[in-house]
Structures are given as structure tokens and as C-alpha cells.
Design an enzyme around this catalytic site. Sequence first.
Site, short mmCIF file in Angstrom:
data_model
loop_
_atom_site.label_atom_id
_atom_site.label_comp_id
_atom_site.label_asym_id
_atom_site.label_seq_id
_atom_site.Cartn_x
_atom_site.Cartn_y
_atom_site.Cartn_z
N HIS A 122 -31.87 16.92 29.07
CA HIS A 122 -32.14 18.29 28.58
C HIS A 122 -31.30 18.58 27.35
O HIS A 122 -31.79 19.20 26.39
CB HIS A 122 -31.85 19.30 29.70
CG HIS A 122 -32.39 20.66 29.43
ND1 HIS A 122 -31.60 21.70 29.04
CD2 HIS A 122 -33.66 21.15 29.48
CE1 HIS A 122 -32.35 22.78 28.88
NE2 HIS A 122 -33.60 22.47 29.13
N CYS A 123 -30.05 18.14 27.36
CA CYS A 123 -29.16 18.38 26.22
C CYS A 123 -29.70 17.77 24.93
O CYS A 123 -29.46 18.30 23.84
CB CYS A 123 -27.79 17.78 26.50
SG CYS A 123 -26.92 18.41 27.94
N SER A 124 -30.39 16.65 25.05
CA SER A 124 -30.82 15.91 23.86
C SER A 124 -32.16 16.37 23.31
O SER A 124 -32.64 15.82 22.32
CB SER A 124 -30.89 14.41 24.17
OG SER A 124 -31.96 14.14 25.06
#
Length: 327
Positions: free
Chosen positions: A319-321
Site C-alpha cells: 500500500h505504501c508503494s
Amino acid sequence: MTLRMPAEWAPHDAVWIGFPHMAEEWSGRIDAARRDVAAFANAVHDGGRGEEVRLVVNDEEQAEIAAKLVDPGVSILVQPLGDIWLRDTGPIIAGTGAARRARNFRFNWWGEKFIMPGDQEIGGALAATTGFPVDDQDWVLEGGGVDVDGTGLCVTTEECLLNLNRNPLLTREDIAVRLHQSLGVERLLWLGNGLVGDHTDGHVDNLARFVGEGRLAIPVAAGDDDPNAPVYTDARARAEAFGGIEIVDLPSPGRVEMGGEIAAASYMNFYIGNSTVVVPAYGVANDRAAVDALAALFPGRRAVGVPALGIIAGGGSFHCSSQQLPS
């Protein structure tokens, strides 16, 4: 006009995903990180059944490396970037259809902690590729610091959004007003701290995520040695006290260490694509249970676990990427 940020399960036109390129940021695991990111991109693309994936690579050399790892249908976008965490450095799209606008927030390297060239420019560069009107915002916000259900309800953490290393002159009330103006937030649930070992100062997308309108998923501790058991308990208590929210249990991976330190490993860092929900897998007992739980929550999508021990070495997960472009 105030525009709302759509929920992640709303249809996407595409998604940006960052591709690792700075070996020094990956503790000797950059090849594993690249394989993890490529597998994530392939799962979201889902053989053309999912959504357009725009894998953002720093230069032509990285484009060649990426091309050997991703499926032919995955687009490779050469655009100089810093770290891969486009959830935080990329623009957030508010509104749907013809009303969409790209909100380009200020970024200060998570409170001036991990300064890398390109991080402050990538948001504007990606926003310019959308064809949407671009609104530069005059305050610091990272996309991983908020999660929404599409109805005007948002969850965040005090540890991140009230941290003096972000917007020291803004009060809690000021931030609520700005979230309303920028992303259409009308109700704001404040949780406390984020996960142990989270270098972002407690991003909520590692702790609690909406899985439906008014439905908030929160992990359940995995045994007595789960370092985040008090964090989960506090988050649950705050959500219950807030009212009007259905709390859904999700597993926790428990204690995951990298290089002798506790990693901010969490199944909550899943990504909801058009056809696939991609769940980080850490090679621990609860991996299968996490995939099964999310499959039950999103019956119209395929839930898959993708290895994430490579990408977590850089401090984040899938999700962060990524940052989606809603339809």
C-alpha cells in the site's frame, strides 16, 4: 467545491507503483524488494483483468531491470523519483469522473528523517501526467496517514498528523478543517499511536483500514509477544468510543524482526485493486488467515498473498508503494 477522496474499493483507472532503485536504502535486499514490487504489480494488473499499472522507475537502466520482472501488460513509466513510497509522495485524487482533481500536498520526508532527492518533485510530476487540474496544497500530508470510506469518514493517528515535525503551527481543529477542504472529510476518527518500528510516525494504513462504508478493520494481537498488542487495544477502544463504526477483526503477523529490530509488518498494508486484493505475506503462521479474511470481506475480488519480506526491508509494504487513480 469540496470534493471527496473516493474509497479505495471504488473503481480505478490506473495505479502508480514505485520501483526500488537505491541499493543503499534496502539493507542488501534490493533484488528481493524489486521481485516483491514486481509481483505486486503483476497481481494488481491481473492479466489485464484488473487495472492499468504504471510502474514508476527512476531511469532507463531501472526500466530494463523492471521489464524483466513484470508481465508485458504492465506499463513502465520513466520518471525520476526518490524512494518508492508513492502513497506519501504522489498526489491524491479527489472527486470522480469529470470532477477529478489532483491534490498535491507538501512532503517533508516524514518529518525530515529520510531526505532523498526526487521525493518532493514526484508528486507534481505524476499529477501533471493525469490531465486533471492540479491543486498544490500548502500543508504536509502523506497519503498513508489517512484512510477513507468514501462517505466523508476518515481515520488517522495523532502520532502522525499531530506530530510537530509535520505541521507545527496547525492544531487538531485546523487539520480537520484542511482535510475537509482538501479531501472532503466530514467525520474524523483520531486513533493514537501507530505500530512499533514504523518510521513514518504511525501511519494509519499499517494500523486500521476501511473495508466498507463505516466498516473499519483493526488487527487482533497474535500471541503474548506481539509488540503491537497495546496499540491494537487502544485503537479498538477509540473506534468503539467514536461510535457509528462496525469494527472488523483481522489477524496480525505478530512479531517480525529484520536485522534484530522489530519491523512494522502488517497485513493492513493491503491494496484494494479493481479485481484483486493484494496482501503482504511475511512467511509466518497468520499469512493464510489474513488472505482468507480479506477474501471474505471483498467477495467480488480475488485475494492473494504476495511475499513482502523484501519490500519491508525498506520500511514499508505494498500500500505504501502505490497510489491509485480513481475512475
